[in-house]
Motif scaffolding. Structure first.
Motif, PDB file in Angstrom:
ATOM      1  N   GLN A   1      -0.812  -5.330  -1.355  1.00 23.11           N
ATOM      2  CA  GLN A   1      -2.069  -4.750  -0.845  1.00 23.11           C
ATOM      3  C   GLN A   1      -2.085  -4.737   0.679  1.00 23.11           C
ATOM      4  O   GLN A   1      -2.490  -3.750   1.292  1.00 23.11           O
ATOM      5  CB  GLN A   1      -3.265  -5.565  -1.343  1.00 23.11           C
ATOM      6  CG  GLN A   1      -3.539  -5.473  -2.822  1.00 23.11           C
ATOM      7  CD  GLN A   1      -4.790  -6.253  -3.184  1.00 23.11           C
ATOM      8  OE1 GLN A   1      -5.873  -5.964  -2.700  1.00 23.11           O
ATOM      9  NE2 GLN A   1      -4.632  -7.259  -4.023  1.00 23.11           N
ATOM     10  N   THR A   2      -1.645  -5.847   1.276  1.00 22.49           N
ATOM     11  CA  THR A   2      -1.612  -5.938   2.742  1.00 22.49           C
ATOM     12  C   THR A   2      -0.682  -4.882   3.318  1.00 22.49           C
ATOM     13  O   THR A   2      -0.992  -4.243   4.333  1.00 22.49           O
ATOM     14  CB  THR A   2      -1.146  -7.340   3.172  1.00 22.49           C
ATOM     15  OG1 THR A   2      -1.969  -8.317   2.542  1.00 22.49           O
ATOM     16  CG2 THR A   2      -1.212  -7.503   4.684  1.00 22.49           C
ATOM     17  N   PHE A   3       0.472  -4.694   2.676  1.00 17.97           N
ATOM     18  CA  PHE A   3       1.449  -3.694   3.128  1.00 17.97           C
ATOM     19  C   PHE A   3       0.822  -2.299   3.112  1.00 17.97           C
ATOM     20  O   PHE A   3       0.882  -1.561   4.106  1.00 17.97           O
ATOM     21  CB  PHE A   3       2.682  -3.752   2.231  1.00 17.97           C
ATOM     22  CG  PHE A   3       3.787  -2.815   2.626  1.00 17.97           C
ATOM     23  CD1 PHE A   3       4.736  -3.202   3.561  1.00 17.97           C
ATOM     24  CD2 PHE A   3       3.893  -1.551   2.064  1.00 17.97           C
ATOM     25  CE1 PHE A   3       5.758  -2.330   3.934  1.00 17.97           C
ATOM     26  CE2 PHE A   3       4.902  -0.680   2.433  1.00 17.97           C
ATOM     27  CZ  PHE A   3       5.848  -1.085   3.374  1.00 17.97           C
TER      28      PHE A   3
ATOM     29  N   ILE B   1      -2.837   3.365   3.801  1.00 21.50           N
ATOM     30  CA  ILE B   1      -2.810   4.063   2.512  1.00 21.50           C
ATOM     31  C   ILE B   1      -4.140   3.886   1.787  1.00 21.50           C
ATOM     32  O   ILE B   1      -4.656   2.779   1.665  1.00 21.50           O
ATOM     33  CB  ILE B   1      -1.651   3.533   1.643  1.00 21.50           C
ATOM     34  CG1 ILE B   1      -0.305   4.007   2.215  1.00 21.50           C
ATOM     35  CG2 ILE B   1      -1.789   3.975   0.186  1.00 21.50           C
ATOM     36  CD1 ILE B   1       0.898   3.396   1.544  1.00 21.50           C
ATOM     37  N   ASP B   2      -4.700   4.985   1.313  1.00 23.67           N
ATOM     38  CA  ASP B   2      -5.916   4.947   0.516  1.00 23.67           C
ATOM     39  C   ASP B   2      -5.568   4.436  -0.882  1.00 23.67           C
ATOM     40  O   ASP B   2      -4.724   5.020  -1.575  1.00 23.67           O
ATOM     41  CB  ASP B   2      -6.528   6.342   0.437  1.00 23.67           C
ATOM     42  CG  ASP B   2      -7.747   6.397  -0.459  1.00 23.67           C
ATOM     43  OD1 ASP B   2      -8.790   5.851  -0.074  1.00 23.67           O
ATOM     44  OD2 ASP B   2      -7.630   6.950  -1.575  1.00 23.67           O
ATOM     45  N   GLU B   3      -6.212   3.357  -1.291  1.00 19.00           N
ATOM     46  CA  GLU B   3      -5.859   2.729  -2.575  1.00 19.00           C
ATOM     47  C   GLU B   3      -6.073   3.673  -3.753  1.00 19.00           C
ATOM     48  O   GLU B   3      -5.278   3.704  -4.692  1.00 19.00           O
ATOM     49  CB  GLU B   3      -6.666   1.441  -2.772  1.00 19.00           C
ATOM     50  CG  GLU B   3      -6.229   0.655  -4.009  1.00 19.00           C
ATOM     51  CD  GLU B   3      -7.012  -0.625  -4.205  1.00 19.00           C
ATOM     52  OE1 GLU B   3      -6.412  -1.663  -4.515  1.00 19.00           O
ATOM     53  OE2 GLU B   3      -8.258  -0.590  -4.042  1.00 19.00           O
TER      54      GLU B   3
ATOM     55  N   TYR C   1      -5.319  -9.706  -7.130  1.00 23.48           N
ATOM     56  CA  TYR C   1      -4.650  -8.764  -8.025  1.00 23.48           C
ATOM     57  C   TYR C   1      -3.514  -8.053  -7.310  1.00 23.48           C
ATOM     58  O   TYR C   1      -3.429  -8.034  -6.077  1.00 23.48           O
ATOM     59  CB  TYR C   1      -5.653  -7.739  -8.583  1.00 23.48           C
ATOM     60  CG  TYR C   1      -6.217  -6.764  -7.573  1.00 23.48           C
ATOM     61  CD1 TYR C   1      -5.629  -5.515  -7.376  1.00 23.48           C
ATOM     62  CD2 TYR C   1      -7.355  -7.078  -6.823  1.00 23.48           C
ATOM     63  CE1 TYR C   1      -6.147  -4.609  -6.450  1.00 23.48           C
ATOM     64  CE2 TYR C   1      -7.884  -6.184  -5.899  1.00 23.48           C
ATOM     65  CZ  TYR C   1      -7.277  -4.948  -5.724  1.00 23.48           C
ATOM     66  OH  TYR C   1      -7.786  -4.054  -4.817  1.00 23.48           O
ATOM     67  N   ALA C   2      -2.640  -7.487  -8.116  1.00 27.75           N
ATOM     68  CA  ALA C   2      -1.549  -6.650  -7.619  1.00 27.75           C
ATOM     69  C   ALA C   2      -1.545  -5.383  -8.470  1.00 27.75           C
ATOM     70  O   ALA C   2      -2.579  -5.012  -9.037  1.00 27.75           O
ATOM     71  CB  ALA C   2      -0.223  -7.409  -7.693  1.00 27.75           C
ATOM     72  N   TYR C   3      -0.387  -4.730  -8.550  1.00 30.95           N
ATOM     73  CA  TYR C   3      -0.325  -3.463  -9.280  1.00 30.95           C
ATOM     74  C   TYR C   3       0.901  -3.407 -10.180  1.00 30.95           C
ATOM     75  O   TYR C   3       1.920  -4.044  -9.933  1.00 30.95           O
ATOM     76  CB  TYR C   3      -0.233  -2.275  -8.304  1.00 30.95           C
ATOM     77  CG  TYR C   3      -1.229  -2.274  -7.181  1.00 30.95           C
ATOM     78  CD1 TYR C   3      -2.559  -1.945  -7.397  1.00 30.95           C
ATOM     79  CD2 TYR C   3      -0.829  -2.597  -5.882  1.00 30.95           C
ATOM     80  CE1 TYR C   3      -3.472  -1.932  -6.341  1.00 30.95           C
ATOM     81  CE2 TYR C   3      -1.731  -2.587  -4.828  1.00 30.95           C
ATOM     82  CZ  TYR C   3      -3.055  -2.258  -5.062  1.00 30.95           C
ATOM     83  OH  TYR C   3      -3.947  -2.256  -4.025  1.00 30.95           O
TER      84      TYR C   3
ATOM     85  N   GLY D   1      11.308  -8.728   3.987  1.00 28.83           N
ATOM     86  CA  GLY D   1      12.475  -8.461   4.823  1.00 28.83           C
ATOM     87  C   GLY D   1      12.157  -7.522   5.977  1.00 28.83           C
ATOM     88  O   GLY D   1      12.582  -7.740   7.119  1.00 28.83           O
ATOM     89  N   ILE D   2      11.360  -6.479   5.689  1.00 25.89           N
ATOM     90  CA  ILE D   2      10.983  -5.532   6.749  1.00 25.89           C
ATOM     91  C   ILE D   2      10.053  -6.203   7.754  1.00 25.89           C
ATOM     92  O   ILE D   2      10.204  -6.044   8.979  1.00 25.89           O
ATOM     93  CB  ILE D   2      10.266  -4.294   6.168  1.00 25.89           C
ATOM     94  CG1 ILE D   2      11.048  -3.672   5.014  1.00 25.89           C
ATOM     95  CG2 ILE D   2      10.042  -3.238   7.239  1.00 25.89           C
ATOM     96  CD1 ILE D   2      10.216  -2.739   4.158  1.00 25.89           C
ATOM     97  N   VAL D   3       9.069  -6.951   7.250  1.00 25.00           N
ATOM     98  CA  VAL D   3       8.116  -7.620   8.151  1.00 25.00           C
ATOM     99  C   VAL D   3       8.857  -8.608   9.051  1.00 25.00           C
ATOM    100  O   VAL D   3       8.595  -8.704  10.251  1.00 25.00           O
ATOM    101  CB  VAL D   3       7.011  -8.323   7.338  1.00 25.00           C
ATOM    102  CG1 VAL D   3       6.161  -9.212   8.242  1.00 25.00           C
ATOM    103  CG2 VAL D   3       6.136  -7.294   6.633  1.00 25.00           C
TER     104      VAL D   3
END
Length: 495
Positions: free
Chosen positions: A56-58, A64-66, A154-156, A350-352
């Protein structure tokens, strides 16, 4: 070696490549050119269709619109993983994204629960977890309250191929250059060994100062070109194969992933709005491909939409995930089976980490070493968490489960299990992405019963404690009537 980084080249697309491209473009100066090389002819593994809450943070950071994201990736909400048959056949428990109970004093809630259980408390630890209660009823809604008692993390679940396409659109609109082509060979500086360019089969050369290897299990740059060795963890996690197949969607979409243990390995069931994702993870030492495929197909809840495809892997990690001017992101950096849905999170972290250590004025070996040390710790803590599921089992129906129970495990994990069995204590490393509640749920869910609890729980007498427990239990029930059926939430929210 370049003094400044002006051109970043990402080798490979898919989820890893486009997550990397989108975040780099969002963070870095527009003067730094970002180019992604991929080919439509090369398939995507795409087993990572379940995530954990930091996604979600990413997405939020990328703007990005959820609702659009949920629509375009056929996503559903994930509150937990239900583990079935892992302790013994017929037994099940949930690993939720929530935390049972609430803050009650110096020690964690489970210590108070252990004392209350000794005093006759009837409710399980999970009965105090809002995520678990929502899973039982198949419900979800966003609860806008600062009260941590009602926090519902929650996640997806989503189609990872569609997520890659969604991020590609975001990244290209922001200025990432996409080049279609297959990498034929990698050019290196003869003195430093640094990569200078990617030569494509059509003759095109893609030059860069920093290269991101998102070529998947092949590790085209980090392993094949630079020769970085691979640390094999298959003596702890012997599964080396997976088969995946989509099936028709359920009439009722569950707000959790199912992980179902079989005689050898386990099967995932991931609900999307247009289909289900299914797969089986197993060890070829114990089970043939034909048997695994048949087990998978025999245990589908809905009709298969294709024939199972097989994926080979070796659990472990590259010894250096940053070497010279190459950073490995995604499966090129290592492979951990998707038991706890960490594949996409490892891409994200890894990207962060790279962004925090970005080598603007040239690559510093001190920064490279720090990056590699942090990556190593993160991989190892996730590895240990996955080993825990296999090792703490009570099954006696196959050599596989007996061998997993009797194997030697990493020292750090052995100490963690011993501490929990003695005093219900959880000691986590700084790099551990799983909270105390996660370790507690898996340990207790698989039958580890602590001998004692923290003495701070004795600050309450039994009567006070039982009264407090009942108040918390009733409070956790209150939001359930306000939650929607999961399918109804998705329908209304994305309309």
């Amino acid at each position: 070696m370049p003094q400044t980084i002006q051109n970043v080249v990402i080798a490979g697309g898919g989820t890893a490549g486009w997550m990397t491209a989108a975040l780099l473009r969002r963070v870095l100066s527009p003067t730094i050119r970002i180019e992604l090389v991929e080919s439509e002819q090369i398939g995507i593994v795409g087993v990572g269709e379940a995530t954990i809450p930091p996604i979600q943070t990413f997405n939020q950071f990328l703007g990005i619109d959820e609702k659009a994201f949920l629509r375009e990736t056929h996503a559903t909400i994930k509150l937990a993983i239900k583990f079935e048959n892992w302790k013994t056949q017929g037994d099940s428990y949930y690993h939720t994204f929530g935390a049972p109970g609430t803050t009650m004093g110096f020690c964690s809630f489970h210590h108070y629960w252990l004392k209350a259980k000794q005093a006759g408390l009837a409710q399980s630890l999970w009965d105090f977890d809002l995520n678990y209660l929502s899973c039982l009823q198949g419900k979800f809604n966003k609860i806008n309250t600062p009260n941590p008692l009602y926090e519902m993390q929650y996640a997806y679940h989503f189609d990872s191929a569609l997520y890659g396409q969604f991020l590609r659109k975001t990244a290209e609109q922001a200025g990432v250059v996409r080049t279609e082509g297959i990498i034929e060979y990698v050019q290196q500086d003869p003195d430093s060994g640094f990569i200078t360019a990617l030569q494509l089969t059509n003759g095109q050369q893609i030059q860069g100062d920093l290269f991101i290897d998102c070529t998947g299990l092949s590790g085209l740059l980090i392993q094949q070109a630079l020769g970085v060795s691979y640390e094999d963890w298959s003596h702890w996690l012997p599964a080396d194969s997976a088969q995946a197949v989509p099936s028709e969607r359920f009439d009722k979409t569950l707000p959790y992933t199912r992980s179902i243990a079989h005689r050898v390995g386990w099967q995932w069931r991931i609900p999307l709005t247009h289909r289900n994702g299914n797969g089986i993870v197993y060890s070829s030492q114990y089970l043939s491909d034909d048997e695994a495929g048949q087990t998978l197909l025999n245990n589908l809840d809905t009709k298969a939409l294709d024939t199972p495809r097989t994926i080979r892997f070796k659990t472990g990690r590259t010894d250096q995930q940053w070497c010279k001017n190459v950073v490995a992101i995604g499966l090129s950096s290592g492979f951990l089976e998707p038991l706890e849905s960490t594949s996409i999170h490892l891409i994200q972290s890894g990207i962060v980490r790279l962004m925090k250590m970005f080598p603007n004025q040239g690559i510093s070996q001190a920064m490279v070493d720090l990056y590699n040390a942090e990556s190593k710790d993160e991989f190892e803590t996730i590895r240990d968490f996955i080993i825990l599921h296999y090792h703490v089992n009570q099954r006696d129906d196959s050599d596989f489960w007996r061998d997993m129970r009797n194997m030697a495990i990493p020292d750090r994990l052995a100490q963690k299990i011993a501490a929990f069995e003695d005093t219900a204590a959880i000691f986590n490393e700084q790099s551990d992405i799983f909270r105390d509640a996660s370790w507690v749920q898996v340990m207790m869910g698989q039958g580890l019963d602590p001998k004692d609890y923290h003495p701070a729980a004795d600050a309450m007498d039994n009567a006070q404690l039982m009264d407090a427990m009942q108040q918390i239990y009733k409070a956790k029930q209150q939001p359930l009537d306000k939650l929607m059926n999961h399918d109804e939430f998705i329908k209304r929210y994305t309309a």
